[in-house]
Enzyme design. Structure first.
Site, PDB file in Angstrom:
ATOM      1  N   ASP A 160       0.518 -18.319   7.199  1.00  0.00           N
ATOM      2  CA  ASP A 160       0.912 -18.127   8.583  1.00  0.00           C
ATOM      3  C   ASP A 160       1.952 -17.004   8.627  1.00  0.00           C
ATOM      4  O   ASP A 160       2.615 -16.721   7.623  1.00  0.00           O
ATOM      5  CB  ASP A 160       1.502 -19.443   9.103  1.00  0.00           C
ATOM      6  CG  ASP A 160       2.112 -19.282  10.481  1.00  0.00           C
ATOM      7  OD1 ASP A 160       1.412 -18.757  11.374  1.00  0.00           O
ATOM      8  OD2 ASP A 160       3.287 -19.669  10.671  1.00  0.00           O
ATOM      9  N   ASP A 162       4.357 -16.140  11.829  1.00  0.00           N
ATOM     10  CA  ASP A 162       5.588 -16.387  12.579  1.00  0.00           C
ATOM     11  C   ASP A 162       6.292 -17.657  12.137  1.00  0.00           C
ATOM     12  O   ASP A 162       5.691 -18.737  12.096  1.00  0.00           O
ATOM     13  CB  ASP A 162       5.268 -16.457  14.079  1.00  0.00           C
ATOM     14  CG  ASP A 162       4.832 -15.102  14.584  1.00  0.00           C
ATOM     15  OD1 ASP A 162       5.687 -14.210  14.673  1.00  0.00           O
ATOM     16  OD2 ASP A 162       3.628 -14.929  14.838  1.00  0.00           O
TER      17      ASP A 162
END
Ligand SMILES: [Mg+2]
Length: 427
Positions: A160, A162
């Site tokens: 991922d 953010d």
């Protein structure tokens, strides 16, 4: 079995003289509503065409060049499209279209052969290219992918962006880049064109230890970014993290790549990348809720990384944990926790007073990843040893064929047990 049903006859439109169009031959893939021959009407001299009703491959041409034909006479036989790969719902070989279910399960038949009826899976390739492939092709690609990873002695790692690898915040409208000040603070400016002449600036801060983490993880894992952000954003951040492009090689899945996603980017699926067998995949994400079902067993859950306090979130990706993240922002980053039914041990930080160095989530992740990799390949090596010793000690009759079948069956049986998800769960 339904081979016959997949054959379609193509007929002459009138009485006259047939002439095949250029390039038409047995084996050629043709599009729906494509012309394959012209027939000059014997009475009027008008030119009609023999036209395909569906897309597929020509399997038989039944008339000679300049042969006289009658209206309705079968001129050619075509096998309905059964090609393995589709791009944007269109067959890459013949242009036939398919209806793609968002969940990547199966397509529906459009009656009268208007659409190909075949089980398909949707796959995201480098650069965000969406490819839909048949069940058979999916299995073949999957098998190749696993074999390729094993030959490199790598596993796959889905990352991922953010709050996991970076924190981003939109710059204020009055923002003007100050390269030297930003560089001194370790902040990157990411301008993204959001429309004609509209540039929006984002400020990006890498998580502590990110560079070393990516460099080292790359040695043992094939890295892929999977983000709820847009493709432009994801590619921009990828370039900041990986300026040469060698670490990710374009392996990015973004919100923009999942147009039919009903969750609004809030659910992620390994199926888009790994087509049914995610046994070699680990995930690192700050959100557990986006990985539903069995795939959550593959997740290493990190505490959200927050650098810009009070700023707006670019992708609002911190989710339900963001409140907790805010409190963690300035000070101690809480320790890593493994996800799944058995949360892993919490690790006590040595120097909680040191906020920057306290965020050692990526350092801890790297340790865990190395451990996962070692356990996985120790088991692969053990299985290979067992297979070779059992095949050498087995009876000598049909030795060569039995050894190959025993090694393939042992690898398939071991792969059903051998899974990164199981290793993580057992940690
Ligand atoms: Mg996130």
């Amino acid at each position: 079995m339904d081979d016959k049903a997949a054959l379609v006859s193509l007929v002459s439109p009138c009485n006259g003289t047939a002439k095949w169009l250029r390039g038409i031959k047995v084996g050629k893939s043709v599009a729906r509503d494509g012309k394959i021959a012209q027939v000059t009407d014997a009475m009027t001299g008008a030119i009609g065409h023999c036209v395909t009703k569906i897309a597929g491959d020509l399997v038989q041409l039944l008339v000679e060049e300049n042969e006289t034909v009658v209206q309705g006479q079968v001129m050619a036989m075509l096998r309905k499209c059964s090609h393995p790969a589709f791009f944007n719902s269109m067959c890459v070989a013949c242009g036939e279209t398919i209806l793609v279910e968002a969940s990547s399960s199966s397509s529906s038949s459009g009656g009268s052969g208007a659409t190909a009826s075949t089980k398909i899976s949707s796959l995201t390739l480098s650069g965000g290219v969406q490819l839909q492939v048949s069940q058979q092709e999916a299995e073949r690609l999957q098998s190749n992918k696993l074999t390729s990873l094993r030959s490199l002695r790598k596993l796959a790692l889905v990352l991922d962006l953010d709050h996991t690898l970076v924190h981003a915040t939109p710059a204020s409208p009055k923002y003007t880049p100050d390269v030297s000040a930003e560089a001194a603070a370790g902040i990157f400016n990411l301008p993204i064109e959001e429309g004609p002449g509209v540039i929006k600036h984002h400020l990006i801060k890498k998580r502590p230890h990110l560079d070393e983490f990516l460099k080292e993880a790359h040695q043992s894992f094939q890295l892929t970014i999977y983000t709820a952000g847009t493709r432009k954003y994801a590619e921009g951040v990828a370039k900041i993290m990986d300026p040469t492009g060698k670490l990710f090689l374009g392996r990015i899945v973004s919100r923009s790549d999942v147009p039919n996603d009903k969750s609004g980017g809030l659910e992620k699926s390994l199926q888009r990348l790994f087509l049914g067998d995610a046994s070699m995949v680990a995930i690192i994400d700050d959100r557990e809720d986006v990985w539903k079902g069995e795939q959550s067993a593959h997740l290493l859950l990190v505490k959200p990384f927050v650098h810009f306090v009070g700023g707006a979130e670019v992708n609002n990706a911190a989710g339900p944990s963001s409140a907790m993240a805010s409190s963690a922002t300035t000070q101690v980053m809480p320790p890593i926790a493994l996800s799944g039914p058995r949360p892993g041990e919490l690790i006590t930080l040595a120097k909680p007073e040191d906020a920057v160095h306290a965020d050692d989530q990526l350092v801890r992740c790297l340790e865990i990843l190395k451990n996962i990799h070692k356990q996985y390949y120790d088991k692969v090596d053990d299985a290979a040893k067992n297979a070779s010793s059992s095949s050498s000690s087995s009876s000598s009759s049909s030795s060569s064929s039995s050894s190959s079948s025993s090694s393939s069956s042992s690898s398939s049986s071991s792969s059903s047990l051998l899974s990164v998800g199981n290793i993580i769960t057992d940690m």
